[in-house]
Design an enzyme around this catalytic site. Structure first.
Site, PDB file in Angstrom:
ATOM      1  N   THR A 205       6.613   1.410   2.156  1.00 37.70           N
ATOM      2  CA  THR A 205       7.679   1.587   2.456  1.00 37.70           C
ATOM      3  C   THR A 205       6.424   2.803   3.153  1.00 37.70           C
ATOM      4  O   THR A 205       6.137   3.348   2.756  1.00 37.70           O
ATOM      5  CB  THR A 205       8.238   2.542   1.216  1.00 37.70           C
ATOM      6  OG1 THR A 205       8.621   1.060   0.637  1.00 37.70           O
ATOM      7  CG2 THR A 205       9.563   3.432   2.001  1.00 37.70           C
TER       8      THR A 205
ATOM      9  N   LYS B 292      15.341   0.120   4.491  1.00 38.53           N
ATOM     10  CA  LYS B 292      14.601   0.793   2.915  1.00 38.53           C
ATOM     11  C   LYS B 292      14.671   2.502   3.183  1.00 38.53           C
ATOM     12  O   LYS B 292      15.399   3.237   2.437  1.00 38.53           O
ATOM     13  CB  LYS B 292      13.349   0.503   3.143  1.00 38.53           C
ATOM     14  CG  LYS B 292      12.336   0.769   1.772  1.00 38.53           C
ATOM     15  CD  LYS B 292      12.669   0.456   0.482  1.00 38.53           C
ATOM     16  CE  LYS B 292      12.195   1.225  -0.621  1.00 38.53           C
ATOM     17  NZ  LYS B 292      12.405   0.655  -2.398  1.00 38.53           N
TER      18      LYS B 292
ATOM     19  N   LEU C  19       0.126  -1.243   0.064  1.00 43.30           N
ATOM     20  CA  LEU C  19      -0.182  -0.286  -0.105  1.00 43.30           C
ATOM     21  C   LEU C  19       0.577   1.168  -0.243  1.00 43.30           C
ATOM     22  O   LEU C  19       2.042   0.798   0.300  1.00 43.30           O
ATOM     23  CB  LEU C  19      -0.736   0.017   1.785  1.00 43.30           C
ATOM     24  CG  LEU C  19      -1.198  -1.517   1.035  1.00 43.30           C
ATOM     25  CD1 LEU C  19      -2.459  -1.698   2.477  1.00 43.30           C
ATOM     26  CD2 LEU C  19      -2.967  -0.617   0.531  1.00 43.30           C
ATOM     27  N   PRO C  20      -0.013   2.370  -0.088  1.00 44.29           N
ATOM     28  CA  PRO C  20       1.064   3.919  -1.018  1.00 44.29           C
ATOM     29  C   PRO C  20       1.582   4.424   1.017  1.00 44.29           C
ATOM     30  O   PRO C  20       2.637   4.369   0.970  1.00 44.29           O
ATOM     31  CB  PRO C  20      -0.158   4.452  -1.017  1.00 44.29           C
ATOM     32  CG  PRO C  20      -1.232   3.886  -1.527  1.00 44.29           C
ATOM     33  CD  PRO C  20      -1.009   2.654  -0.574  1.00 44.29           C
TER      34      PRO C  20
HETATM   35  P1  NAD Z   1       0.172   2.490  -6.157  1.00 41.45           P
HETATM   36  O1  NAD Z   1      -0.338   4.121  -5.649  1.00 41.45           O
HETATM   37  O2  NAD Z   1       0.593   2.135  -7.381  1.00 41.45           O
HETATM   38  O3  NAD Z   1      -0.362   0.940  -5.631  1.00 41.45           O
HETATM   39  C1  NAD Z   1      -0.880   1.315  -4.133  1.00 41.45           C
HETATM   40  C2  NAD Z   1      -2.214   0.413  -4.561  1.00 41.45           C
HETATM   41  O4  NAD Z   1      -2.201   0.688  -3.077  1.00 41.45           O
HETATM   42  C3  NAD Z   1      -3.794   1.507  -5.266  1.00 41.45           C
HETATM   43  O5  NAD Z   1      -3.824   0.549  -6.214  1.00 41.45           O
HETATM   44  C4  NAD Z   1      -4.699   1.700  -4.226  1.00 41.45           C
HETATM   45  O6  NAD Z   1      -5.771   1.954  -4.875  1.00 41.45           O
HETATM   46  C5  NAD Z   1      -4.665   0.611  -3.182  1.00 41.45           C
HETATM   47  N1  NAD Z   1      -5.086   1.130  -2.023  1.00 41.45           N
HETATM   48  C6  NAD Z   1      -4.629   1.954  -1.307  1.00 41.45           C
HETATM   49  N2  NAD Z   1      -5.180   1.662  -0.125  1.00 41.45           N
HETATM   50  C7  NAD Z   1      -6.310   1.286  -0.274  1.00 41.45           C
HETATM   51  C8  NAD Z   1      -6.771  -0.029   0.923  1.00 41.45           C
HETATM   52  N3  NAD Z   1      -7.906   1.081   2.306  1.00 41.45           N
HETATM   53  N4  NAD Z   1      -7.507  -1.317   0.245  1.00 41.45           N
HETATM   54  C9  NAD Z   1      -7.133  -1.364  -0.684  1.00 41.45           C
HETATM   55  N5  NAD Z   1      -6.068  -1.308  -2.107  1.00 41.45           N
HETATM   56  C10 NAD Z   1      -5.879   0.501  -1.049  1.00 41.45           C
HETATM   57  O7  NAD Z   1       2.362   2.450  -5.001  1.00 41.45           O
HETATM   58  P2  NAD Z   1       3.245   1.081  -5.873  1.00 41.45           P
HETATM   59  O8  NAD Z   1       3.721   1.916  -6.338  1.00 41.45           O
HETATM   60  O9  NAD Z   1       2.254   0.123  -6.079  1.00 41.45           O
HETATM   61  O10 NAD Z   1       4.112   1.353  -4.614  1.00 41.45           O
HETATM   62  C11 NAD Z   1       3.384   0.893  -3.083  1.00 41.45           C
HETATM   63  C12 NAD Z   1       4.930   1.435  -2.002  1.00 41.45           C
HETATM   64  O11 NAD Z   1       5.667   0.426  -2.610  1.00 41.45           O
HETATM   65  C13 NAD Z   1       4.732   2.360  -1.776  1.00 41.45           C
HETATM   66  O12 NAD Z   1       4.906   2.062  -0.372  1.00 41.45           O
HETATM   67  C14 NAD Z   1       5.669   3.145  -2.474  1.00 41.45           C
HETATM   68  O13 NAD Z   1       6.407   4.021  -1.912  1.00 41.45           O
HETATM   69  C15 NAD Z   1       6.322   1.570  -2.426  1.00 41.45           C
HETATM   70  N6  NAD Z   1       7.807   1.320  -3.399  1.00 41.45           N
HETATM   71  C16 NAD Z   1       7.388   2.042  -4.890  1.00 41.45           C
HETATM   72  C17 NAD Z   1       8.410   1.786  -5.798  1.00 41.45           C
HETATM   73  C18 NAD Z   1       8.280   1.712  -7.034  1.00 41.45           C
HETATM   74  O14 NAD Z   1       8.756   2.158  -7.670  1.00 41.45           O
HETATM   75  N7  NAD Z   1       6.724   1.956  -7.450  1.00 41.45           N
HETATM   76  C19 NAD Z   1       9.688   1.151  -5.707  1.00 41.45           C
HETATM   77  C20 NAD Z   1       9.922   0.155  -3.988  1.00 41.45           C
HETATM   78  C21 NAD Z   1       8.807   0.713  -3.208  1.00 41.45           C
END
Ligand code: NAD
Length: 297
Positions: free
Chosen positions: A95, A170, A64-65
């Protein structure tokens, strides 16, 4: 194994898909119904809430975000804690700050479930290819239970230490990444404006003492490398706003530890300004465009 996967965004979507490919029975949930349907089309089972997803689960993963979303999914109405079977491990790959990770592990313990923090590195490319690095904070026993499942999504599964230390690793890595990207951007921009071919400069840096991942794998100067965000107008990749979130986690953790972050603070200000100028969804290497603006003095 019956696995519940909650959070099917840029990272969670391809990670859940790799679990399906590895032969697991995956029940998925996301607030975004399109993301749920995409996974259902790939062989997962769609569900209507976190509680529904963890019904009869043997393993739970959240991606999740930020911490507020993890809290809502774990403890909210129709949340994980009300329905997850006793003793089933929960792995949070989001994260978030180390203190929240430890707090969620304590709450899970009270609920009768062990919880590990396992943030990832490797970006969306690594999530799709199943080559992520997982930084796991957990007891030795819990790490031994979660490692085999994480192997379907990653190449390096590292036990960092007790609960919270995955997030510590991280946050420290991304602090360094934010700073090193600005350093490479400054050096590349200066070199180009002093008249050296940016490709030649990158070649020198990458075989000299300035070499780092931001220079040799993710160079921000357009035309130096193929296949990186700089080669496609800084679209895709790791967003400025996500980097800004991680710098916020680093500075908050540093405050709690009484530790100074002189370069981290400047990096946070620069990414903040860049985001406020409307570039929050571009890849973080786009920060070089801010430095390419001509100086007024
Ligand atoms: P994203 O925003 O693409 O995806 C998050 C998902 O969570 C969304 O589909 C959203 O609808 C869902 N969500 C939010 N609240 C929710 C809830 N209450 N119930 C169910 N679903 C819910 O984010 P991401 O890029 O997939 O990143 C996710 C995590 O990974 C973050 O913490 C980010 O910092 C970390 N991260 C991202 C990357 C990258 O390159 N994108 C790399 C490493 C780590």
């Amino acid at each position: 194994m019956k696995i519940a996967f909650i959070g099917l965004g840029n990272m969670g979507g391809p990670m859940a898909r790799n679990l399906v490919k590895a032969g697991h029975a995956v029940r998925v949930f996301d607030l975004n119904s399109v993301a749920v349907q995409t996974l259902a089309d790939a062989g997962a089972e769609a569900t209507l809430s976190p509680a529904d997803a963890v019904h009869n689960a043997e393993f739970v993963i959240t991606m999740l975000p930020a911490a507020a979303h993890v809290k809502a999914v774990l403890t909210g109405p129709e949340g994980v804690f009300g329905a997850v079977p006793l003793g089933v491990p929960i792995v949070d790959c989001s994260t978030i700050d180390p203190a929240s990770a430890r707090h969620f592990a304590e709450l899970a313990e009270k609920n009768g479930n062990p919880l590990a923090d396992a943030p990832v590195s490797g970006g969306t490319g690594g999530a799709t290819a199943g080559t992520l690095t997982f930084m796991v904070g957990a007891s030795t026993e819990l790490f031994a239970r979660v490692q085999p499942v994480l192997q379907a999504m990653g190449k390096n599964i590292v036990h960092c230490g007790a609960t919270g230390t995955g997030q510590v690793a991280k946050v420290c890595n991304n602090l360094l990444l934010a700073i090193s990207m600005i350093g490479v951007a400054e050096a590349m921009t200066l070199g180009a404006s002093l008249g050296i071919d940016p490709k030649v400069l990158a070649g020198i840096v990458n075989t000299s003492s300035g070499r780092c991942w931001s220079a040799d794998t993710y160079n921000p100067y357009p035309g130096v490398m193929d296949g990186v965000p700089a080669a496609r107008g800084y679209s895709g990749g790791f967003g400025v706003n996500l980097m800004l979130k991680d710098l916020g986690l680093a500075t908050a953790a540093a405050q709690q530890a009484g530790q100074q972050l002189p370069l981290g603070t400047v990096a946070q200000q620069l990414y903040q300004t860049w985001s406020e100028q409307g570039h929050g969804t571009l890849d973080f290497s786009s920060i070089i465009q801010m430095l390419q603006a001509p100086s007024r003095s």
